[in-house]
Design a protein around this motif. Structure first.
Motif, short mmCIF file in Angstrom:
data_model
loop_
_atom_site.label_atom_id
_atom_site.label_comp_id
_atom_site.label_asym_id
_atom_site.label_seq_id
_atom_site.Cartn_x
_atom_site.Cartn_y
_atom_site.Cartn_z
N MET A 1 -9.35 33.66 -38.39
CA MET A 1 -10.80 33.76 -38.32
C MET A 1 -11.41 33.97 -39.70
O MET A 1 -12.37 33.30 -40.05
N ALA A 2 -10.85 34.89 -40.44
CA ALA A 2 -11.42 35.23 -41.75
C ALA A 2 -11.40 34.03 -42.69
O ALA A 2 -12.36 33.78 -43.42
N LEU A 3 -10.33 33.26 -42.65
CA LEU A 3 -10.22 32.13 -43.57
C LEU A 3 -11.24 31.04 -43.23
O LEU A 3 -11.92 30.54 -44.12
N VAL A 4 -11.36 30.72 -41.97
CA VAL A 4 -12.32 29.67 -41.60
C VAL A 4 -13.76 30.15 -41.84
O VAL A 4 -14.62 29.35 -42.23
N GLN A 8 -16.63 28.62 -45.24
CA GLN A 8 -18.02 28.18 -45.04
C GLN A 8 -18.90 28.57 -46.23
O GLN A 8 -19.89 27.90 -46.51
N TYR A 9 -18.54 29.64 -46.93
CA TYR A 9 -19.34 30.14 -48.04
C TYR A 9 -18.65 29.97 -49.40
O TYR A 9 -19.22 30.32 -50.42
N PHE A 10 -17.45 29.43 -49.39
CA PHE A 10 -16.69 29.26 -50.63
C PHE A 10 -17.22 28.05 -51.38
O PHE A 10 -17.49 27.01 -50.77
N PRO A 11 -17.41 28.14 -52.68
CA PRO A 11 -18.00 27.01 -53.44
C PRO A 11 -17.21 25.72 -53.25
O PRO A 11 -15.99 25.70 -53.38
N LYS A 12 -17.92 24.66 -52.94
CA LYS A 12 -17.26 23.37 -52.68
C LYS A 12 -16.64 22.78 -53.93
O LYS A 12 -15.72 21.96 -53.85
N ASN A 13 -17.12 23.17 -55.10
CA ASN A 13 -16.58 22.62 -56.34
C ASN A 13 -15.49 23.50 -56.95
O ASN A 13 -15.00 23.23 -58.05
N SER A 14 -15.08 24.54 -56.24
CA SER A 14 -14.03 25.44 -56.77
C SER A 14 -12.66 24.76 -56.69
O SER A 14 -12.33 24.15 -55.66
N ALA A 67 -10.91 30.05 -34.40
CA ALA A 67 -10.57 29.46 -35.70
C ALA A 67 -10.31 27.97 -35.60
O ALA A 67 -10.76 27.19 -36.45
N LEU A 68 -9.60 27.54 -34.57
CA LEU A 68 -9.31 26.12 -34.41
C LEU A 68 -10.59 25.33 -34.14
O LEU A 68 -10.83 24.29 -34.76
N ALA A 69 -11.39 25.82 -33.20
CA ALA A 69 -12.63 25.09 -32.85
C ALA A 69 -13.60 25.04 -34.03
O ALA A 69 -14.17 23.98 -34.33
N LYS A 70 -13.77 26.15 -34.73
CA LYS A 70 -14.69 26.17 -35.87
C LYS A 70 -14.13 25.32 -37.01
O LYS A 70 -14.89 24.61 -37.69
N GLY A 71 -12.83 25.39 -37.23
CA GLY A 71 -12.21 24.58 -38.28
C GLY A 71 -12.43 23.09 -38.05
O GLY A 71 -12.71 22.35 -38.99
N VAL A 72 -12.31 22.66 -36.79
CA VAL A 72 -12.56 21.25 -36.46
C VAL A 72 -14.04 20.93 -36.62
O VAL A 72 -14.41 19.93 -37.24
N ARG A 73 -14.89 21.80 -36.10
CA ARG A 73 -16.34 21.54 -36.14
C ARG A 73 -16.85 21.37 -37.56
O ARG A 73 -17.69 20.51 -37.84
N LEU A 74 -16.32 22.18 -38.48
CA LEU A 74 -16.79 22.12 -39.87
C LEU A 74 -16.00 21.13 -40.72
O LEU A 74 -16.26 21.01 -41.92
N GLY A 75 -15.06 20.44 -40.12
CA GLY A 75 -14.32 19.40 -40.84
C GLY A 75 -13.16 19.91 -41.68
O GLY A 75 -12.61 19.18 -42.50
N TYR A 76 -12.73 21.15 -41.47
CA TYR A 76 -11.61 21.71 -42.24
C TYR A 76 -10.26 21.37 -41.62
O TYR A 76 -9.24 21.38 -42.29
N ALA A 161 -22.60 14.73 -29.61
CA ALA A 161 -23.69 14.22 -30.45
C ALA A 161 -23.20 13.43 -31.65
O ALA A 161 -23.96 12.72 -32.27
N GLY A 162 -21.92 13.61 -32.00
CA GLY A 162 -21.36 12.92 -33.16
C GLY A 162 -21.88 13.46 -34.48
O GLY A 162 -21.96 12.74 -35.47
N ARG A 163 -22.22 14.74 -34.52
CA ARG A 163 -22.73 15.33 -35.76
C ARG A 163 -22.26 16.77 -35.87
O ARG A 163 -21.80 17.36 -34.90
N VAL A 164 -22.44 17.36 -37.04
CA VAL A 164 -22.07 18.75 -37.25
C VAL A 164 -23.15 19.65 -36.68
O VAL A 164 -24.33 19.45 -36.94
N VAL A 165 -22.74 20.61 -35.89
CA VAL A 165 -23.66 21.60 -35.34
C VAL A 165 -23.36 22.90 -36.05
O VAL A 165 -22.21 23.27 -36.22
N SER A 166 -24.39 23.60 -36.49
CA SER A 166 -24.16 24.83 -37.25
C SER A 166 -25.02 25.96 -36.71
O SER A 166 -26.11 25.74 -36.19
N ILE A 167 -24.48 27.18 -36.81
CA ILE A 167 -25.24 28.36 -36.44
C ILE A 167 -25.11 29.38 -37.57
O ILE A 167 -24.21 29.29 -38.38
N ARG A 168 -26.01 30.30 -37.59
CA ARG A 168 -25.93 31.39 -38.56
C ARG A 168 -25.99 32.70 -37.79
O ARG A 168 -26.89 32.92 -36.99
N ILE A 169 -24.99 33.53 -38.00
CA ILE A 169 -24.94 34.82 -37.33
C ILE A 169 -25.36 35.89 -38.33
O ILE A 169 -24.80 35.98 -39.41
#
Length: 199
Positions: A1-4, A8-14, A67-76, A161-169
């Motif tokens: 859970m923690a890794l996925v 989400q907040y880790f810099p994409k260019n790192s 972790a599996l569902a969120k990892g897939v949803r976000l493309g990881y 929907a064929g798109r990324v769905v996102s939420i903010r907690i």
């Protein structure tokens, strides 16, 4: 859970992002390899499912589903892991959700707590892990159940929907009492609603 969640907040260019993604993918491969083929859940001691005292556990199962569902949803993670998450989710509903005669809901099968080293008997052995108390409606068990359910719904919505769905907690500090009592009616309503979702 923690890794996925961190990714989400880790810099994409790192330059370290690829390392974290590789760790997540190796972890996903490992946990799905130990997913029980019959129940689609996970045992308390994952590499000893045949042992008599071992049992299916709801907290770890919910965390892996999340972790599996969120990892897939976000493309990881590759899309194939969504099948593992969805099977696990159905296993959770079948195995850990008990509906009482008055319609009350209990989320069962959560290990009450594990610690290592606080007492000589807390040695990390198989006997220690399988002798820990297992309870129902434990705050952490209910919370993970709700997180897993949210990610399953988001992943399914994305697939449709064929798109990324996102939420903010947004979280604020709360006590155990603040967490558990409001959650039980929420779980009751959620399970009731699940019974009417077309398959």
């Amino acid at each position: 859970m923690a890794l996925v969640d961190t990714l989400q907040y880790f810099p994409k260019n790192s330059p370290d992002r690829a390392t974290l993604l590789a760790i997540l993918n190796r972890t996903a491969e490992g946990i799905t390899r130990h997913q029980d083929s019959k129940s689609a859940l996970w045992y308390e001691v994952m590499d000893k499912p045949w042992e008599k005292r071992n049992y299916l556990e709801s907290l770890r199962s919910g965390m892996f589903i999340y972790a599996l569902a969120k990892g897939v949803r976000l493309g990881y993670l590759p899309r194939r892991y969504l099948v593992n998450a969805q099977r696990g989710w159905m296993g959770m509903l079948d195995h850990f959700v008990q509906i009482g005669s008055g319609g009350s809901i209990t989320i069962t099968g959560t290990v009450k707590g594990i610690d290592l080293g606080l007492a000589p008997s807390h040695d990390g052995s198989f006997a220690y892990y399988t002798s820990a108390p297992v309870v129902g409606n434990d705050p952490k068990g209910v919370a993970v159940f709700l997180l897993a359910s949210t990610e399953i719904e988001l992943a399914v919505a994305k697939e449709r929907a064929g798109r990324v769905v996102s939420i903010r907690i947004v979280s604020t500090p709360v006590t155990e009492t603040d967490i558990i009592w409001p959650l039980i009616p929420t779980v009751n309503a959620y399970i009731t609603r699940l019974q009417y979702i077309p398959q």
